[in-house]
Design a protein around this motif. Structure first.
Motif, PDB file in Angstrom:
ATOM      1  N   THR B 209     -18.042   4.801   1.375  1.00 56.96           N
ATOM      2  CA  THR B 209     -17.140   5.203   0.297  1.00 56.96           C
ATOM      3  C   THR B 209     -15.863   4.370   0.186  1.00 56.96           C
ATOM      4  O   THR B 209     -15.092   4.563  -0.744  1.00 56.96           O
ATOM      5  N   HIS B 210     -15.633   3.457   1.123  1.00 56.01           N
ATOM      6  CA  HIS B 210     -14.368   2.721   1.184  1.00 56.01           C
ATOM      7  C   HIS B 210     -14.019   2.053  -0.146  1.00 56.01           C
ATOM      8  O   HIS B 210     -14.883   1.736  -0.947  1.00 56.01           O
ATOM      9  N   SER B 211     -12.744   1.794  -0.337  1.00 56.02           N
ATOM     10  CA  SER B 211     -12.237   1.137  -1.541  1.00 56.02           C
ATOM     11  C   SER B 211     -12.446  -0.371  -1.474  1.00 56.02           C
ATOM     12  O   SER B 211     -12.866  -0.910  -0.453  1.00 56.02           O
ATOM     13  N   MET B 212     -12.098  -1.024  -2.582  1.00 51.59           N
ATOM     14  CA  MET B 212     -12.101  -2.486  -2.597  1.00 51.59           C
ATOM     15  C   MET B 212     -11.044  -3.053  -1.662  1.00 51.59           C
ATOM     16  O   MET B 212     -11.268  -4.050  -0.978  1.00 51.59           O
ATOM     17  N   ASP B 213      -9.865  -2.425  -1.617  1.00 54.93           N
ATOM     18  CA  ASP B 213      -8.715  -3.013  -0.931  1.00 54.93           C
ATOM     19  C   ASP B 213      -8.075  -2.062   0.075  1.00 54.93           C
ATOM     20  O   ASP B 213      -6.966  -2.303   0.539  1.00 54.93           O
ATOM     21  N   SER B 214      -8.775  -0.983   0.422  1.00 51.92           N
ATOM     22  CA  SER B 214      -8.330  -0.090   1.494  1.00 51.92           C
ATOM     23  C   SER B 214      -9.561   0.661   1.955  1.00 51.92           C
ATOM     24  O   SER B 214     -10.509   0.841   1.190  1.00 51.92           O
ATOM     25  N   PHE B 215      -9.548   1.082   3.209  1.00 56.13           N
ATOM     26  CA  PHE B 215     -10.787   1.677   3.692  1.00 56.13           C
ATOM     27  C   PHE B 215     -10.886   3.177   3.433  1.00 56.13           C
ATOM     28  O   PHE B 215     -11.942   3.759   3.644  1.00 56.13           O
ATOM     29  N   ILE B 216      -9.805   3.787   2.958  1.00 58.12           N
ATOM     30  CA  ILE B 216      -9.873   5.174   2.502  1.00 58.12           C
ATOM     31  C   ILE B 216      -9.760   5.189   0.980  1.00 58.12           C
ATOM     32  O   ILE B 216      -8.881   4.539   0.419  1.00 58.12           O
ATOM     33  N   THR B 217     -10.632   5.939   0.350  1.00 60.37           N
ATOM     34  CA  THR B 217     -10.666   5.977  -1.103  1.00 60.37           C
ATOM     35  C   THR B 217     -10.078   7.284  -1.625  1.00 60.37           C
ATOM     36  O   THR B 217      -9.884   8.237  -0.872  1.00 60.37           O
ATOM     37  N   LEU B 226     -19.355   4.919  -8.149  1.00 61.91           N
ATOM     38  CA  LEU B 226     -20.619   5.628  -8.375  1.00 61.91           C
ATOM     39  C   LEU B 226     -21.117   5.482  -9.806  1.00 61.91           C
ATOM     40  O   LEU B 226     -22.308   5.443 -10.058  1.00 61.91           O
ATOM     41  N   TYR B 227     -20.183   5.396 -10.773  1.00 61.14           N
ATOM     42  CA  TYR B 227     -20.564   5.393 -12.193  1.00 61.14           C
ATOM     43  C   TYR B 227     -20.661   3.992 -12.780  1.00 61.14           C
ATOM     44  O   TYR B 227     -21.216   3.825 -13.864  1.00 61.14           O
ATOM     45  N   ALA B 228     -20.020   3.001 -12.132  1.00 60.26           N
ATOM     46  CA  ALA B 228     -19.929   1.691 -12.790  1.00 60.26           C
ATOM     47  C   ALA B 228     -20.262   0.528 -11.871  1.00 60.26           C
ATOM     48  O   ALA B 228     -20.297  -0.615 -12.318  1.00 60.26           O
ATOM     49  N   GLY B 229     -20.483   0.788 -10.582  1.00 61.41           N
ATOM     50  CA  GLY B 229     -20.972  -0.274  -9.708  1.00 61.41           C
ATOM     51  C   GLY B 229     -19.934  -1.299  -9.311  1.00 61.41           C
ATOM     52  O   GLY B 229     -20.296  -2.393  -8.861  1.00 61.41           O
ATOM     53  N   HIS B 230     -18.658  -0.983  -9.486  1.00 63.82           N
ATOM     54  CA  HIS B 230     -17.590  -1.874  -9.039  1.00 63.82           C
ATOM     55  C   HIS B 230     -16.652  -1.113  -8.108  1.00 63.82           C
ATOM     56  O   HIS B 230     -16.105  -0.078  -8.487  1.00 63.82           O
ATOM     57  N   LYS B 231     -16.455  -1.641  -6.900  1.00 62.52           N
ATOM     58  CA  LYS B 231     -15.424  -1.106  -6.009  1.00 62.52           C
ATOM     59  C   LYS B 231     -14.063  -1.457  -6.588  1.00 62.52           C
ATOM     60  O   LYS B 231     -13.848  -2.593  -7.043  1.00 62.52           O
ATOM     61  N   THR B 232     -13.122  -0.535  -6.544  1.00 60.23           N
ATOM     62  CA  THR B 232     -11.791  -0.846  -7.042  1.00 60.23           C
ATOM     63  C   THR B 232     -10.738  -0.184  -6.147  1.00 60.23           C
ATOM     64  O   THR B 232     -10.999   0.048  -4.961  1.00 60.23           O
ATOM     65  N   THR B 233      -9.585   0.108  -6.735  1.00 59.50           N
ATOM     66  CA  THR B 233      -8.385   0.475  -5.993  1.00 59.50           C
ATOM     67  C   THR B 233      -8.112   1.963  -6.161  1.00 59.50           C
ATOM     68  O   THR B 233      -8.478   2.555  -7.177  1.00 59.50           O
ATOM     69  N   VAL B 234      -7.442   2.559  -5.198  1.00 59.63           N
ATOM     70  CA  VAL B 234      -7.064   3.958  -5.274  1.00 59.63           C
ATOM     71  C   VAL B 234      -6.345   4.245  -6.599  1.00 59.63           C
ATOM     72  O   VAL B 234      -5.490   3.463  -7.028  1.00 59.63           O
ATOM     73  N   ASN B 235      -6.709   5.326  -7.227  1.00 58.45           N
ATOM     74  CA  ASN B 235      -6.144   5.835  -8.494  1.00 58.45           C
ATOM     75  C   ASN B 235      -6.710   5.178  -9.744  1.00 58.45           C
ATOM     76  O   ASN B 235      -6.356   5.578 -10.864  1.00 58.45           O
ATOM     77  N   VAL B 241      -7.412  -3.115 -10.818  1.00 58.11           N
ATOM     78  CA  VAL B 241      -5.978  -2.897 -11.006  1.00 58.11           C
ATOM     79  C   VAL B 241      -5.246  -4.235 -10.955  1.00 58.11           C
ATOM     80  O   VAL B 241      -5.257  -4.919  -9.926  1.00 58.11           O
ATOM     81  N   ASP B 242      -4.634  -4.597 -12.093  1.00 64.86           N
ATOM     82  CA  ASP B 242      -3.813  -5.803 -12.077  1.00 64.86           C
ATOM     83  C   ASP B 242      -2.387  -5.456 -11.682  1.00 64.86           C
ATOM     84  O   ASP B 242      -2.086  -4.301 -11.362  1.00 64.86           O
ATOM     85  N   SER B 243      -1.490  -6.423 -11.681  1.00 65.03           N
ATOM     86  CA  SER B 243      -0.135  -6.178 -11.183  1.00 65.03           C
ATOM     87  C   SER B 243       0.839  -5.799 -12.280  1.00 65.03           C
ATOM     88  O   SER B 243       2.016  -5.587 -12.009  1.00 65.03           O
ATOM     89  N   SER B 244       0.387  -5.701 -13.509  1.00 68.78           N
ATOM     90  CA  SER B 244       1.310  -5.327 -14.594  1.00 68.78           C
ATOM     91  C   SER B 244       1.622  -3.844 -14.515  1.00 68.78           C
ATOM     92  O   SER B 244       0.889  -3.070 -13.899  1.00 68.78           O
ATOM     93  N   SER B 245       2.704  -3.430 -15.169  1.00 72.58           N
ATOM     94  CA  SER B 245       3.089  -2.024 -15.136  1.00 72.58           C
ATOM     95  C   SER B 245       2.359  -1.203 -16.196  1.00 72.58           C
ATOM     96  O   SER B 245       2.401   0.018 -16.162  1.00 72.58           O
ATOM     97  N   ASP B 246       1.702  -1.864 -17.128  1.00 69.77           N
ATOM     98  CA  ASP B 246       0.963  -1.148 -18.180  1.00 69.77           C
ATOM     99  C   ASP B 246      -0.314  -0.560 -17.591  1.00 69.77           C
ATOM    100  O   ASP B 246      -1.155  -1.313 -17.091  1.00 69.77           O
ATOM    101  N   PRO B 247      -0.490   0.774 -17.642  1.00 71.83           N
ATOM    102  CA  PRO B 247      -1.701   1.341 -17.033  1.00 71.83           C
ATOM    103  C   PRO B 247      -2.950   1.189 -17.887  1.00 71.83           C
ATOM    104  O   PRO B 247      -4.017   1.648 -17.485  1.00 71.83           O
ATOM    105  N   PHE B 248      -2.830   0.549 -19.067  1.00 76.43           N
ATOM    106  CA  PHE B 248      -3.991   0.456 -19.957  1.00 76.43           C
ATOM    107  C   PHE B 248      -4.442  -0.972 -20.230  1.00 76.43           C
ATOM    108  O   PHE B 248      -5.303  -1.196 -21.081  1.00 76.43           O
TER     109      PHE B 248
END
Lengths: 650, 650
Positions: B209-217, B226-235, B241-248
């Motif tokens: 279940t680990h994340s892309m960039d941390s081992f706790i998800t 589970l739904y899209a086949g890409h590991k990503t970041t918490v939240n 997740v890019d580094s911009s402040s825009d969440p969209f």
């Protein structure tokens, strides 16, 4: 009266239980094997019957236990037949004894045990060969009955595998495998670049580990389930536990090793463990006793079977017996003060005391390898902190020198396979190989050492498959990897150990814990200057002491301190007594000087962690692998192995 | 300078991370999708490129980020091609922003963030349709390169299942299933007389279940896997997740629901959860945002897809949407203050507010069922302590009355299947049904309620199989039962709650814990006078408040007290602040007055437990079930479901 009870209590102390008068015996009449017991067709077993008469406590009754009880057995739907007639055996002598138990903790505090008088009979060395359900009925006290349903499984006698290798990671859970993978296998962006050997098995199952009469098991009880298909009681090896104080008169049942050898006189049997070899998990293959602590019995049973205790069985000794525990071979700690090295040697065994001797051992000779007093050294100490092996007095010959040339599980297992393959020929072999110190280190909250042992097990599995492939045996061999019970272990993040050490208060130190996104990535796989170099396919951490360490723990602790750093000077000792022999344990300051205190949840008499409830994983590959998928009872492992080896007799 | 940095920090606070500059971006050039990313053939996705120029901290460099970076893509072995040419898209505008992060806890304490300037481009709505490996190369700073390998999986487009039902027990582990079985299913002498519905599935797997960039998800991140086949970041939901402040503006990728609907315009999609329906696990099916807390976005995405945020996608709304969370439908808490009941109603949905209305809902109409403000009531409160549902102000119409007629997971799921079966016809359906409060109650250390939710999930699975059988759909439907992550939960024995209460000191109270043989047998299955009566096949505890209770716990706690008794007046609140808004949590005395204190291991700012590392189980039955055995990555669930539904496009 109180004094009298107390005196009786002392003689029966080994049987004194809380909360239950006797496991498997909800009525005043007791039948062993118990209600719902399963059997392999042709598996030898004993019957023990008991009639109880409690003289005080909540079940108190007038009078003595009924000595004229009767017992019938019948195939379901058939006419009940007296047990002697059904099995064609003689009526045994009546036995009588007393025992005591505490109904609850209040009774224990008050030292007010309940007292029970017993009348009993035992019928020995019986077999049921026809599959189906049987009804056993015990009648006593003017028509009161206790019933048991026995199920003889309908299992094909056709053999499907030449060899079976059963790896047991003692105390190993899915959670521990996940943590071991994290510290030993590199990943990029959530994609592991390599997998555990276990991860590569085609079939996964879960087995339920609970006891017959309690939901937490120990390793004796659980090994008995795995090897003999009968759930039993904590501390029992190959028997149901009766209420007598004699640890050798309990009703026995035959194990996979005994049945395999009975049906294949030239078949190979190997027993390998990193524990002292009289420990429960190896012991349950040949020992039959209510008390796993009867180490002398265990060692004697390996070589002689039960002939020194009962006429039962015809066991002739394993081809390979490798582990620690020299203290039970040397006269000072052995059965009847004998030198068991001599006894094994006289029976044709070559005896080995260190890894160098083991590596050049002959493959055509029975082998006894005892490599240390006590448990064998841990992988972490042998490979990363070898100085911890020095200056001991644990050499297995009892000379008082240091056992600094000890094999690991892989060394022992690969040599065992060489010997078994050469000696067993067409009749094949059964090998049990135990990574014992996953459990032993989990008990001590020494998660680093436990995970090191787990990774050594995984490396042993990988190497075993290579070995079998090289010997041309891989396709003929069922390999099972499982555990006997769990510990409530998991990892919930990482700890900045530098930050923890820099903080002054216990509460501030806890801020060093990073969870979720702040758990970050495993730093155990990142090489440092001193990183070891491994062969291809071998995976262990590149470093054991990263700044960001695992935030690991168990859910049931003694009082202890935690700084989350690897214990470099040997296994942890988390709790100690302030007053010697007080049974009152507190966090040991020396165990984690820079850490903070975590108060325990276990009774204060606990100096270590305990087993847990969780189902444990089963990995299978080879002939019959399909039997091991899904969720099932631990005893099903025995029936599946028996089916695969064609051990049923009709 | 310090002030300036602090001001920037505030605007970028949502992105501020510790320990990593940006997940998936180990160099100063960043490619999203990241190195090692996998794709379904034809799955839509965005690319985001970033060039970083840190101005201080350990990576500080002179100058601004390179704005003239180049990016090529090629099938492995082929000539690299500029990204615009490869995908046939226009060069987008350059974007620029700054962000800050803390390198470690020391920097955070000192309020000394590291400051990074960014140049970036994003390419939207791309597809890779040819299986194989692709090499993506980002070139910047005079020839420095960052490489990513992308793998398009070679998955057959042939459909094998008509329907897929994915049950998610949020936070559910093997350990919890074992405990739930123990309290709800009777056993005799170690033989369970009944099994969990999950236990009866033919195929068992474990997923990592680990994340892309941390081992706790967290649940957003893991649901995305589970739904899209890409590991990503918490939240994150459906994006890297890019580094911009825009969440969209983060780079998106298409989910199983979106692909299924794109390929089957009349196919049914159902979303059911016992959480507020904007919560992460349901949200990840249609939302695409770096911040799971953008609840308005989530609800809008259910009905409109992404049209209010980007031109991407063509989602048209689920057939069924059942759960809690009225607060995000009512104007006060919704996207742009709209009434989403009206919006759904105007789009053809029938809207239901209680279980009575749900039970008589039409099966031919799209259905929105919102049954409470916040999360739905727990099984234990609905069924054992129903008085806890009274005197609330949580009726979903916002009227301030009580939502005391709430459905359970089973009610919602069976109705969802009726609607999906009737509406979807030949194109079949995809249904996700989440038992959300296993996780929510584990967070609160309310193990009884968590296990109640797990047993309700199991009962729902049992009833779902009966429903599918009755509808003639069982053989056409793949059923998967899995989790998104664990909690470090286990059971290590029993507690004599009467004895615990009778003892005066914290240390003496711990003697009430019984381990091994003294764990005894489960008393939850023993009926008492008030025991409820269940229908055939339905299994819940006969009592929740036995004298001998589970000795349960998690390995990572806030400070709390424990008496091991069921919390009869509603979910537990284990920790509270002594000083409001201090972020300094202590054991809440009221939570377990008769208990003893267990000091926490988590940071003192934690008022509840956290997720853990462990692999979680996967149970599968139906078409393609064989894909789900063994051990694999969480993303493989998506690829296996996609294979089973024939979702690949070439």
């Amino acid at each position: 009266m109180r004094l009298q009870v107390a005196a009786i209590l002392c003689t029966a102390a080994v049987q004194a239980q809380y909360f239950q008068r006797l496991g498997g015996c909800p009525d005043l009449g007791c039948i062993f094997p118990v209600d719902q017991a399963n059997f392999l067709p042709g598996q030898a077993f004993d019957i023990r019957l008991e009639i109880h008469s409690p003289t005080n406590g909540s079940e108190a009754r007038e009078g003595t236990p009924d000595e004229n009880f009767t017992f019938t057995v019948a195939k379901k739907g058939a006419e009940p037949v007296p047990v002697t007639e059904f099995f064609g055996v003689q009526e045994p002598q009546l036995e009588k004894w007393n025992f005591t138990w505490y109904e609850d903790l209040f009774a224990k505090d008050l030292k007010e045990p309940s007292f029970v008088q017993v009348a009993s009979k035992a019928y020995r060395n019986l077999k049921l060969t026809e599959p189906g359900e049987y009804e056993a009925v015990l009648t006593y006290y003017n028509g009161t009955t206790t019933n048991a349903t026995w199920v003889v499984r309908d299992i094909s006698a056709e053999r499907k595998a030449k060899n079976v290798i059963m790896f047991i990671g003692d105390g190993m859970t899915t959670n521990m495998i996940t943590a071991a993978r994290l510290i030993a296998h590199r990943s990029v962006n959530g994609h592991y670049l390599t997998k555990m050997a276990m991860d590569q098995f085609p079939i996964l199952g879960h087995q339920m580990t609970h006891s017959m009469d309690s939901f937490i098991t120990d390793s004796a009880n659980s090994a008995t389930s795995l090897y003999a298909g009968h759930k039993t009681t904590v501390n029992a090896l190959g028997v149901y536990v009766d209420s007598s104080s004699d640890p050798f008169d309990d009703p026995k049942f035959e194990t996979v090793a005994e049945i395999f050898r009975r049906k294949n006189p030239n078949g190979g049997v190997g027993i390998v463990s990193t524990a002292f070899i009289a420990d429960a998990t190896p012991a349950a293959l040949t020992a039959h006793t209510a008390a796993r602590s009867e180490y002398g019995h265990v060692i004697d049973s390996y070589i002689h079977g039960l002939q020194n205790f009962t006429e039962w069985g015809n066991w002739t000794g394993p081809d390979v017996l490798f582990g620690g525990g020299a203290e039970n071979f040397l006269p000072k700690g052995s059965y009847q003060g004998q030198n068991y090295y001599d006894i094994f040697s006289n029976a044709g065994y070559s005896v080995y005391f260190n890894n160098s001797a083991l590596s050049s051992a002959a493959n055509d000779t029975k082998a006894l390898g005892i490599f240390s007093i006590g448990n064998l050294a841990k992988w972490l100490d042998r490979n990363v902190y070898p100085e911890n092996l020095q200056n001991q007095t644990n050499y297995p010959d009892g000379s008082g020198s240091t056992a600094d040339d000890q094999p690991g599980l892989k060394d022992m297992t690969l040599k065992a396979i060489d010997i078994l393959a050469e000696r067993s020929g067409d009749e094949g072999f059964f090998l049990m190989s135990e990574a014992a110190s996953i459990d032993k280190m989990m008990h001590l909250l020494d998660y680093d050492r436990a995970l090191g042992e787990l990774l050594e097990l995984d490396d042993t599995i990988r190497a075993t498959k290579e070995k079998l492939e090289a010997l041309g045996l891989l396709n003929d061999t069922l390999i099972i990897v499982t555990a006997d019970h769990g510990h409530g272990f998991d990892v919930a993040g990482s700890v900045d150990t530098e930050y923890l050490e820099s903080q002054k208060t216990d509460r501030a130190k806890r801020d060093a814990v990073g969870v979720y996104a702040n758990s970050g990535l495993s730093q155990y796989t990142v090489k440092n200057q001193k990183s070891p170099v491994y062969s291809d396919g071998v995976h262990f951490p590149a470093q054991w002491d990263p700044r960001y360490a695992l935030f690991a723990g168990v859910m049931a602790n003694p009082d202890h301190r935690e700084n989350y750093k690897v214990s470099k000077n040997g296994p942890r000792l988390p709790a100690s007594e302030l007053v010697e022999d007080s049974g009152d344990y507190y966090a040991d300051y020396k165990d984690a000087v820079t850490g903070f205190v975590i108060n325990g949840t276990l009774p204060v008499s606990a100096d270590q962690g305990v087993h847990s409830l969780t189902d444990v994983p089963v990995f299978a590959q080879g002939p019959c692998q399909e039997l091991f998928g899904g969720v099932y009872n631990s005893i099903d492992i025995f029936y599946n192995v028996a089916e695969c080896l064609g051990l049923a007799s009709y």
